[in-house]
Enzyme design. Structure first.
Site, PDB file in Angstrom:
ATOM      1  N   HIS A 110       0.759  -1.136   0.080  1.00 32.15           N
ATOM      2  CA  HIS A 110      -0.176   0.032  -0.037  1.00 32.15           C
ATOM      3  C   HIS A 110       0.874   1.361  -0.031  1.00 32.15           C
ATOM      4  CE1 HIS A 110      -2.649  -3.136   2.066  1.00 32.15           C
ATOM      5  NE2 HIS A 110      -3.442  -2.593   1.341  1.00 32.15           N
TER       6      HIS A 110
ATOM      7  N   GLY B 160      -2.524  -1.569  -7.490  1.00 36.05           N
ATOM      8  CA  GLY B 160      -1.390  -2.394  -7.466  1.00 36.05           C
ATOM      9  C   GLY B 160      -1.675  -3.387  -8.295  1.00 36.05           C
TER      10      GLY B 160
HETATM   11  P1  AMP Z   1      -6.341  -3.827  -0.457  1.00 32.35           P
HETATM   12  O1  AMP Z   1      -6.256  -2.976   0.709  1.00 32.35           O
HETATM   13  O2  AMP Z   1      -6.026  -5.379  -0.480  1.00 32.35           O
HETATM   14  O3  AMP Z   1      -7.895  -3.582  -1.113  1.00 32.35           O
HETATM   15  O4  AMP Z   1      -5.378  -3.192  -1.696  1.00 32.35           O
HETATM   16  C1  AMP Z   1      -5.388  -1.720  -1.837  1.00 32.35           C
HETATM   17  C2  AMP Z   1      -4.530  -1.330  -3.030  1.00 32.35           C
HETATM   18  O5  AMP Z   1      -3.248  -1.898  -2.510  1.00 32.35           O
HETATM   19  C3  AMP Z   1      -4.864  -2.437  -3.938  1.00 32.35           C
HETATM   20  O6  AMP Z   1      -5.054  -1.463  -5.441  1.00 32.35           O
HETATM   21  C4  AMP Z   1      -4.174  -3.483  -4.343  1.00 32.35           C
HETATM   22  O7  AMP Z   1      -3.706  -4.092  -5.593  1.00 32.35           O
HETATM   23  C5  AMP Z   1      -2.885  -2.855  -3.720  1.00 32.35           C
HETATM   24  N1  AMP Z   1      -1.731  -3.974  -2.991  1.00 32.35           N
HETATM   25  C6  AMP Z   1      -1.987  -4.579  -2.209  1.00 32.35           C
HETATM   26  N2  AMP Z   1      -0.919  -5.449  -2.013  1.00 32.35           N
HETATM   27  C7  AMP Z   1       0.006  -4.983  -2.963  1.00 32.35           C
HETATM   28  C8  AMP Z   1       1.221  -5.354  -3.144  1.00 32.35           C
HETATM   29  N3  AMP Z   1       2.013  -6.533  -2.526  1.00 32.35           N
HETATM   30  N4  AMP Z   1       1.933  -4.870  -4.087  1.00 32.35           N
HETATM   31  C9  AMP Z   1       1.378  -3.768  -4.729  1.00 32.35           C
HETATM   32  N5  AMP Z   1       0.157  -3.280  -4.428  1.00 32.35           N
HETATM   33  C10 AMP Z   1      -0.555  -3.864  -3.699  1.00 32.35           C
END
Ligand code: AMP
Length: 276
Positions: free
Chosen positions: A31, A143
């Protein structure tokens, strides 16, 4: 940093160069990489934290999803985020009338995570549409860890002419190779260490595919065997190859491929992918 809970308060903020990072919280370095990019590229940055119920299936982990708002807010302050938007579920989804819903094509829904999480991307489209209308960012950061989500959001923006630029950010890994995820918190330290075998198996499959030039025969069996050899407790839910627009392919074109997988490990569903 301004902490905002109400939709109208967030909508009252009018900034031309606003970057936006939607999240479900329990923030980690993945994040942070999105947040830093937004802070760098925009005059102001908003980050939302909301575990969206409509993108979870009935037997999924909505109720147990990891949370630590105090820690997340500290992290956002340290990263010089301007607005933390923490909406509440009742305001975002009052007595849902369900008059309108976004349908996603069957073709998309047969692929990768969509196939195993019916309704998931409809839920993602719904919350992203709502958040974009509330935050009204110029740029939004996603991401590539959730590659299919990135493609879905780009399609949503294009097909509904939403005035937002979608920026894809590299997948961030732990030093072991394990893709960072809030859900990694469900694993104990030794399981987490073992989970790096997913990345190793993906890398091995990628190298083998490149070495046997264009031949896609039995790649799924090959991957399942690699995973079984290193981590017998893992169960491969899917391993699939597409081009980067998620079209089916019948030969490898280096530089244009997506290799994605989902693995069950100790009741935790882990996803990972390589672009190669
Ligand atoms: P989430 O909180 O899991 O919904 O993720 C929020 C954002 O962070 C989304 O756009 C995800 O793709 C991104 N994200 C989560 N984990 C990663 C990671 N390991 N590398 C890059 N982006 C990430």
């Amino acid at each position: 940093m301004q902490i905002i809970h109400s939709v109208s308060e967030m909508q009252a903020i009018k900034i031309n160069s606003l970057g936006f990072v939607p999240t479900m919280g329990y923030l980690h370095a993945g994040h942070v990489s999105l947040i830093r990019r937004s802070v760098k590229e925009n005059i102001k940055t908003a980050v939302s934290i909301f575990v969206n119920p409509t993108q979870f299936g009935k037997n999924e982990d909505f109720d147990n999803y990891p949370k630590n708002l105090t820690q997340d807010l500290n992290l956002l302050k340290n990263e010089k985020v301007d607005y933390a938007f923490i909406p509440n579920q009742k305001e975002l989804y009052p007595e849902i009338k369900n008059l309108f819903s976004l349908k996603i094509s069957n073709n998309f829904n047969k692929k990768l995570c969509a196939k195993y999480r019916p309704g998931h991307f409809e839920g993602v489209a719904q919350i992203i549409m709502k958040l974009f209308n509330i935050v009204r960012p110029e740029n939004a950061y996603f991401g590539l860890k959730d590659y299919q989500q990135f493609i879905a959001v780009k399609a949503l923006v294009e097909e509904y002419n939403l005035p937002v630029k979608i920026i894809g950010c590299d997948l961030i890994r732990e030093t072991s190779g394990l893709a960072m995820s809030s859900r990694n918190a469900y694993l104990n330290p030794s399981q987490r260490k073992e989970a790096s075998s997913i990345y190793q198996a993906l890398t091995k499959l990628q190298n083998d595919l490149l070495a046997r030039a264009a031949n896609l025969n039995n790649y799924q069996e090959h991957f399942v065997a690699l995973i079984a050899a290193s981590s017998p407790e893992m169960e491969v839910q899917y391993i699939e190859i597409y081009d980067r627009e998620l079209n089916k392919i019948n030969k490898i074109i280096p530089g244009k491929m997506l290799l994605g997988c989902a693995i069950w490990f100790h009741n935790v569903r882990l996803i990972d992918n390589l672009l190669f």
